[in-house]
Structure formats: structure tokens, C-alpha cells
Design a protein around this motif. Structure first.
Motif, short mmCIF file in Angstrom:
data_model
loop_
_atom_site.label_atom_id
_atom_site.label_comp_id
_atom_site.label_asym_id
_atom_site.label_seq_id
_atom_site.Cartn_x
_atom_site.Cartn_y
_atom_site.Cartn_z
N LEU A 48 47.84 17.63 47.73
CA LEU A 48 48.87 18.57 47.29
C LEU A 48 48.81 18.72 45.77
N ILE A 49 48.81 19.96 45.32
CA ILE A 49 48.83 20.26 43.89
C ILE A 49 50.25 20.60 43.46
N SER A 50 50.93 21.43 44.26
CA SER A 50 52.29 21.82 43.93
C SER A 50 52.93 22.51 45.13
N VAL A 51 54.21 22.84 44.97
CA VAL A 51 54.95 23.62 45.96
C VAL A 51 55.65 24.75 45.22
N ALA A 52 56.02 25.79 45.96
CA ALA A 52 56.69 26.92 45.33
C ALA A 52 57.56 27.63 46.35
N GLN A 53 58.53 28.37 45.85
CA GLN A 53 59.36 29.23 46.68
C GLN A 53 59.28 30.63 46.09
N GLU A 54 59.04 31.61 46.94
CA GLU A 54 59.01 33.00 46.51
C GLU A 54 60.16 33.73 47.19
N ASN A 55 60.97 34.39 46.42
CA ASN A 55 62.05 35.21 46.97
C ASN A 55 61.60 36.66 47.01
N GLY A 56 62.52 37.56 47.26
CA GLY A 56 62.17 38.97 47.28
C GLY A 56 61.35 39.34 48.49
N ARG A 57 60.33 40.14 48.26
CA ARG A 57 59.52 40.66 49.37
C ARG A 57 58.82 39.55 50.16
N ASN A 58 58.34 38.50 49.47
CA ASN A 58 57.62 37.43 50.17
C ASN A 58 58.56 36.51 50.93
N ASP A 59 59.64 36.09 50.30
CA ASP A 59 60.67 35.27 50.95
C ASP A 59 60.06 34.10 51.72
N ASP A 60 59.31 33.23 50.99
CA ASP A 60 58.65 32.13 51.68
C ASP A 60 58.64 30.86 50.83
N ILE A 61 58.21 29.77 51.46
CA ILE A 61 57.93 28.54 50.74
C ILE A 61 56.44 28.28 50.88
N ARG A 62 55.88 27.59 49.88
CA ARG A 62 54.44 27.45 49.82
C ARG A 62 54.03 26.03 49.43
N ALA A 63 52.90 25.63 49.95
CA ALA A 63 52.24 24.40 49.52
C ALA A 63 50.88 24.81 48.99
N ILE A 64 50.53 24.29 47.83
CA ILE A 64 49.25 24.61 47.22
C ILE A 64 48.41 23.34 47.25
N GLU A 162 46.60 36.43 33.77
CA GLU A 162 45.67 36.06 32.70
C GLU A 162 45.93 36.88 31.44
N ARG A 163 46.33 38.13 31.60
CA ARG A 163 46.68 38.96 30.43
C ARG A 163 47.93 38.43 29.75
N LEU A 164 48.88 37.98 30.57
CA LEU A 164 50.14 37.47 30.06
C LEU A 164 49.98 36.11 29.39
N GLU A 165 49.17 35.27 30.01
CA GLU A 165 49.01 33.90 29.53
C GLU A 165 47.53 33.53 29.55
N LYS A 166 46.85 33.81 28.48
CA LYS A 166 45.41 33.54 28.37
C LYS A 166 45.12 32.06 28.60
N GLY A 167 43.98 31.82 29.22
CA GLY A 167 43.53 30.44 29.40
C GLY A 167 43.96 29.79 30.69
N LYS A 168 44.67 30.49 31.55
CA LYS A 168 45.09 29.92 32.84
C LYS A 168 43.97 30.02 33.88
N ASP A 169 42.90 30.71 33.54
CA ASP A 169 41.77 30.96 34.44
C ASP A 169 42.23 31.63 35.74
N PHE A 170 43.17 32.57 35.60
CA PHE A 170 43.64 33.39 36.71
C PHE A 170 44.39 32.59 37.79
N VAL A 171 44.88 31.40 37.44
CA VAL A 171 45.54 30.53 38.43
C VAL A 171 47.02 30.39 38.08
N PHE A 172 47.88 30.74 39.03
CA PHE A 172 49.33 30.68 38.84
C PHE A 172 49.87 29.24 38.80
N THR A 173 49.29 28.38 39.57
CA THR A 173 49.85 27.06 39.81
C THR A 173 49.48 26.07 38.71
N ASP A 174 50.43 25.22 38.35
CA ASP A 174 50.19 24.07 37.50
C ASP A 174 50.33 22.83 38.36
#
Length: 177
Positions: A48-64, A162-174
Motif C-alpha cells: 500500500l502506498i496511500s489511500v484517498a477519497q474522491e467526492n463529486g462525480r467519482n464519489d469513491d474511496i481508493r487504495a493505491i 505536472e503543469r501545476l506542480e512540476k517534478g511530480k512525474d505525472f503522479v498524484f499520489t504521495d
């Protein structure tokens, strides 16, 4: 390609921490459009790297989850990720748990409900050079979503990050400690 050449190619991929994917007819049917990404064998046993919750259109919980290459890169803070890194995101609808809430003093418990999809990101700087080195796939019920627009939308969002935060290598998760 000779048998020895195929065997050598497969062994090299395994030694580099990748997985061998031969594009025979059965394997192609299991691959996402555009990128040819498949569900990695044994991914549910990855770390496991992380977990997340998305509201709105996705409305889900996630395991990365990540393979050994991805987990090491996350832990070491290494960006860009090395080739062979694979990140898998599993998502479920989240729902209240009346059983758990019966134990607590107030309704407060939410758990994973029906699965929505599994998304896979594969790092291969040469193969996926046009998309920042990443190939994408989305799977529902163990099958690839056949709509090319679905996987094309993956890179569009990752590119915005990546445009918003350079250097993340296109990956949302920390990495969650």
C-alpha cells in the motif's frame, strides 16, 4: 524471433523488475486500448502506498498500490520514477456501515462498497515517451475498458497536475507514512 531470443528478452524483463507481456491474441484482448497496459499478475498483494477519497462525480474511496520498483521510488522520494514502476489504483463506492455504526455512539463508519474500477499506470520512458513516460489502463470487472477516450483522459489529467506542480512525474499520489 527465436525461442532463445524470446527467453532472453523475458529473463531480462524479469531481472529489471518488470513483467513479461507477450502480445498474443488472448493477451491483447486483456490489454487497454492505445497503451496496451494489462492488469499485473498479483497486484492485489502489492504494498500500500496511500489511500484517498474522491467526492463529486467519482464519489469513491481508493487504495493505491505499487510494485517493488514503485514502492522504493515513493519511499526514497525519487522522481522521475524509474522504468518498470507500476502503480495500481483500486476504487470502490463508499457506503455507510450500519453494522459498525451499531457499535459506535453515532453513525460514523464508512466502508468499501461495490468496486468501480482499477487503473494501472506503467512507467516506460521509451515506449510511452509521448505521455511523459507513462502508459495507462482502466479495468472494470477484470476487463479493460475498450473506449480509447477513457485512457486518453488519464494523461490529460496527469498532465494538468505536472503543469501545476512540476517534478511530480505525472503522479498524484504521495507516499503515506
Amino acid at each position: 524471433m527465436t525461442r532463445i531470443g524470446i527467453l532472453a528478452l523475458g529473463m531480462a524483463a524479469l531481472l529489471l523488475g518488470g513483467s513479461v507481456v507477450f502480445a498474443g491474441p488472448a493477451r491483447k484482448a486483456q490489454a487497454s486500448p492505445i497503451y496496451g497496459v494489462t492488469l499485473p499478475k498479483g497486484y492485489r498483494d502489492w504494498k500500500l502506498i496511500s489511500v484517498a477519497q474522491e467526492n463529486g462525480r467519482n464519489d469513491d474511496i481508493r487504495a493505491i498500490l505499487g510494485n517493488a520498483i514503485a514502492v522504493k521510488a515513493f519511499r526514497d522520494g525519487k522522481r522521475p520514477f524509474p522504468d518498470g514502476a507500476v502503480i495500481v489504483r483500486l476504487a470502490w463506492r463508499y457506503q455507510a456501515s450500519p453494522r459498525n455504526d451499531a457499535v459506535f455512539p453515532a453513525p460514523q463508519s464508512f466502508v468499501a462498497g461495490a468496486p468501480t474500477n482499477v487503473q494501472v499506470s506503467v512507467k516506460d520512458a521509451k515506449r510511452y515517451a509521448a505521455t511523459g513516460g507513462w502508459g495507462y489502463g482502466q479495468f472494470e470487472g477484470g476487463r479493460p475498458n475498450p473506449d480509447p477516450a477513457v485512457v486518453q483522459s488519464c494523461f490529460a489529467c496527469h498532465q494538468k497536475l505536472e503543469r501545476l506542480e512540476k517534478g511530480k512525474d505525472f503522479v498524484f499520489t504521495d507516499y503515506a507514512e
